[in-house]
Design a protein around this motif. Sequence first.
Motif, PDB file in Angstrom:
ATOM      1  N   VAL A 165      40.849  40.007  28.220  1.00  0.00           N
ATOM      2  CA  VAL A 165      41.216  41.322  27.693  1.00  0.00           C
ATOM      3  C   VAL A 165      40.500  42.427  28.462  1.00  0.00           C
ATOM      4  CG1 VAL A 165      41.064  42.808  25.660  1.00  0.00           C
ATOM      5  CG2 VAL A 165      41.808  40.458  25.408  1.00  0.00           C
ATOM      6  N   LEU A 166      39.230  42.229  28.757  1.00  0.00           N
ATOM      7  CA  LEU A 166      38.480  43.247  29.500  1.00  0.00           C
ATOM      8  C   LEU A 166      39.013  43.432  30.913  1.00  0.00           C
ATOM      9  CD1 LEU A 166      34.836  42.461  28.327  1.00  0.00           C
ATOM     10  CD2 LEU A 166      36.313  44.343  27.613  1.00  0.00           C
ATOM     11  N   VAL A 167      39.366  42.342  31.575  1.00  0.00           N
ATOM     12  CA  VAL A 167      39.918  42.445  32.923  1.00  0.00           C
ATOM     13  C   VAL A 167      41.306  43.094  32.874  1.00  0.00           C
ATOM     14  CG1 VAL A 167      40.690  41.096  34.921  1.00  0.00           C
ATOM     15  CG2 VAL A 167      38.523  40.565  33.843  1.00  0.00           C
ATOM     16  N   ALA A 168      42.036  42.866  31.781  1.00  0.00           N
ATOM     17  CA  ALA A 168      43.352  43.495  31.637  1.00  0.00           C
ATOM     18  C   ALA A 168      43.228  45.015  31.554  1.00  0.00           C
ATOM     19  CB  ALA A 168      44.060  42.957  30.404  1.00  0.00           C
ATOM     20  N   THR A 169      42.138  45.506  30.996  1.00  0.00           N
ATOM     21  CA  THR A 169      41.944  46.962  30.986  1.00  0.00           C
ATOM     22  C   THR A 169      41.669  47.482  32.403  1.00  0.00           C
ATOM     23  OG1 THR A 169      39.596  46.730  30.475  1.00  0.00           O
ATOM     24  CG2 THR A 169      41.108  46.996  28.613  1.00  0.00           C
ATOM     25  N   LEU A 170      41.056  46.659  33.240  1.00  0.00           N
ATOM     26  CA  LEU A 170      40.842  47.056  34.640  1.00  0.00           C
ATOM     27  C   LEU A 170      42.162  47.166  35.394  1.00  0.00           C
ATOM     28  CD1 LEU A 170      37.694  44.988  35.686  1.00  0.00           C
ATOM     29  CD2 LEU A 170      37.844  47.436  35.237  1.00  0.00           C
ATOM     30  N   VAL A 171      43.135  46.350  35.000  1.00  0.00           N
ATOM     31  CA  VAL A 171      44.452  46.444  35.628  1.00  0.00           C
ATOM     32  C   VAL A 171      45.020  47.840  35.416  1.00  0.00           C
ATOM     33  CG1 VAL A 171      46.821  45.548  35.566  1.00  0.00           C
ATOM     34  CG2 VAL A 171      44.897  43.974  35.380  1.00  0.00           C
ATOM     35  N   LEU A 172      44.914  48.327  34.192  1.00  0.00           N
ATOM     36  CA  LEU A 172      45.419  49.667  33.891  1.00  0.00           C
ATOM     37  C   LEU A 172      44.602  50.740  34.603  1.00  0.00           C
ATOM     38  CD1 LEU A 172      47.412  51.386  32.243  1.00  0.00           C
ATOM     39  CD2 LEU A 172      45.694  51.432  30.442  1.00  0.00           C
ATOM     40  N   CYS A 173      43.281  50.606  34.578  1.00  0.00           N
ATOM     41  CA  CYS A 173      42.423  51.624  35.210  1.00  0.00           C
ATOM     42  C   CYS A 173      42.677  51.729  36.707  1.00  0.00           C
ATOM     43  CB  CYS A 173      40.955  51.309  34.955  1.00  0.00           C
ATOM     44  SG  CYS A 173      40.463  51.444  33.235  1.00  0.00           S
ATOM     45  N   PHE A 174      42.677  50.594  37.412  1.00  0.00           N
ATOM     46  CA  PHE A 174      42.900  50.629  38.856  1.00  0.00           C
ATOM     47  C   PHE A 174      44.339  50.988  39.189  1.00  0.00           C
ATOM     48  CE2 PHE A 174      39.037  47.876  39.218  1.00  0.00           C
ATOM     49  CZ  PHE A 174      38.293  48.788  39.935  1.00  0.00           C
ATOM     50  N   GLY A 175      45.266  50.610  38.346  1.00  0.00           N
ATOM     51  CA  GLY A 175      46.662  50.948  38.608  1.00  0.00           C
ATOM     52  C   GLY A 175      46.922  52.434  38.506  1.00  0.00           C
ATOM     53  N   ILE A 176      46.325  53.087  37.510  1.00  0.00           N
ATOM     54  CA  ILE A 176      46.502  54.534  37.360  1.00  0.00           C
ATOM     55  C   ILE A 176      45.712  55.279  38.431  1.00  0.00           C
ATOM     56  CG2 ILE A 176      46.023  56.488  35.834  1.00  0.00           C
ATOM     57  CD1 ILE A 176      46.770  54.670  33.505  1.00  0.00           C
ATOM     58  N   ALA A 177      44.496  54.807  38.724  1.00  0.00           N
ATOM     59  CA  ALA A 177      43.674  55.483  39.726  1.00  0.00           C
ATOM     60  C   ALA A 177      44.289  55.388  41.113  1.00  0.00           C
ATOM     61  CB  ALA A 177      42.267  54.889  39.740  1.00  0.00           C
ATOM     62  N   GLY A 178      44.971  54.294  41.414  1.00  0.00           N
ATOM     63  CA  GLY A 178      45.542  54.129  42.740  1.00  0.00           C
ATOM     64  C   GLY A 178      47.022  54.416  42.802  1.00  0.00           C
ATOM     65  N   SER A 179      47.582  55.049  41.761  1.00  0.00           N
ATOM     66  CA  SER A 179      49.025  55.304  41.768  1.00  0.00           C
ATOM     67  C   SER A 179      49.413  56.363  42.805  1.00  0.00           C
ATOM     68  CB  SER A 179      49.503  55.719  40.376  1.00  0.00           C
ATOM     69  OG  SER A 179      48.902  56.946  40.003  1.00  0.00           O
ATOM     70  N   ASP A 180      48.514  57.296  43.119  1.00  0.00           N
ATOM     71  CA  ASP A 180      48.810  58.306  44.140  1.00  0.00           C
ATOM     72  C   ASP A 180      48.737  57.713  45.545  1.00  0.00           C
ATOM     73  OD1 ASP A 180      49.148  60.192  42.178  1.00  0.00           O
ATOM     74  OD2 ASP A 180      47.061  60.900  42.291  1.00  0.00           O
ATOM     75  N   ALA A 181      47.814  56.791  45.742  1.00  0.00           N
ATOM     76  CA  ALA A 181      47.676  56.131  47.048  1.00  0.00           C
ATOM     77  C   ALA A 181      48.504  54.843  47.022  1.00  0.00           C
ATOM     78  CB  ALA A 181      46.220  55.836  47.325  1.00  0.00           C
ATOM     79  N   ASP A 182      48.380  54.062  48.066  1.00  0.00           N
ATOM     80  CA  ASP A 182      49.161  52.828  48.140  1.00  0.00           C
ATOM     81  C   ASP A 182      48.383  51.593  47.684  1.00  0.00           C
ATOM     82  OD1 ASP A 182      51.363  54.148  49.083  1.00  0.00           O
ATOM     83  OD2 ASP A 182      50.911  53.767  51.200  1.00  0.00           O
ATOM     84  N   TRP A 183      47.188  51.764  47.206  1.00  0.00           N
ATOM     85  CA  TRP A 183      46.375  50.605  46.850  1.00  0.00           C
ATOM     86  C   TRP A 183      46.431  50.266  45.363  1.00  0.00           C
ATOM     87  CZ3 TRP A 183      42.488  51.510  43.378  1.00  0.00           C
ATOM     88  CH2 TRP A 183      42.039  52.830  43.249  1.00  0.00           C
ATOM     89  N   GLY A 184      47.149  50.986  44.551  1.00  0.00           N
ATOM     90  CA  GLY A 184      47.166  50.761  43.106  1.00  0.00           C
ATOM     91  C   GLY A 184      47.791  49.443  42.703  1.00  0.00           C
TER      92      GLY A 184
END
Length: 153
Positions: free
Chosen positions: A61-80
């Motif tokens: 569950v904790l790692v699943a929250t990282l999926v959301l955090c890194f996905g939103i943080a990298g949505s402007d760049a190509d690394w999300g």
Amino acid sequence: MTQQPGSWPPPMGAPPATSETWTPERVEPVPGTEFGLVQLRVAPITSGLAVGSLGAGIAAVLVATLVLCFGIAGSDADWGVPVSGAFALLSIIAGGGAVALASAARRQIRRSGQGGRVRFVGGGVALAGIWTGSAGAGIALLTLLLVVVLQTS
């Protein structure tokens, strides 16, 4: 005090009191002797597999929250998407491991305590491991799908 030759040593008295209580579960006499076999009652033990499954489920569950955090943080760049995909894979592996450990723990608990074996407890902990592991894997997949939709739009 001197002992007579051939006499037994004097009794030592009661053994010192300990924090554990030894209670016999059953006493079986040995035929032809004045002795008996005592089977002691063993306190139940919480299953380590159940505790491990709950820990792996919480980690999923904790790692699943990282999926959301890194996905939103990298949505402007190509690394999300690649980074959140890697964390989603990690969360799915941890969630699957939690479900597998919890299933093994429930089997261990169901089979324990028969025929003088150690009795394991922790069925609720194992069930919580199943739920948290499944939730972690599901949240990771859903958030990865959300990140992919945000990245493409």
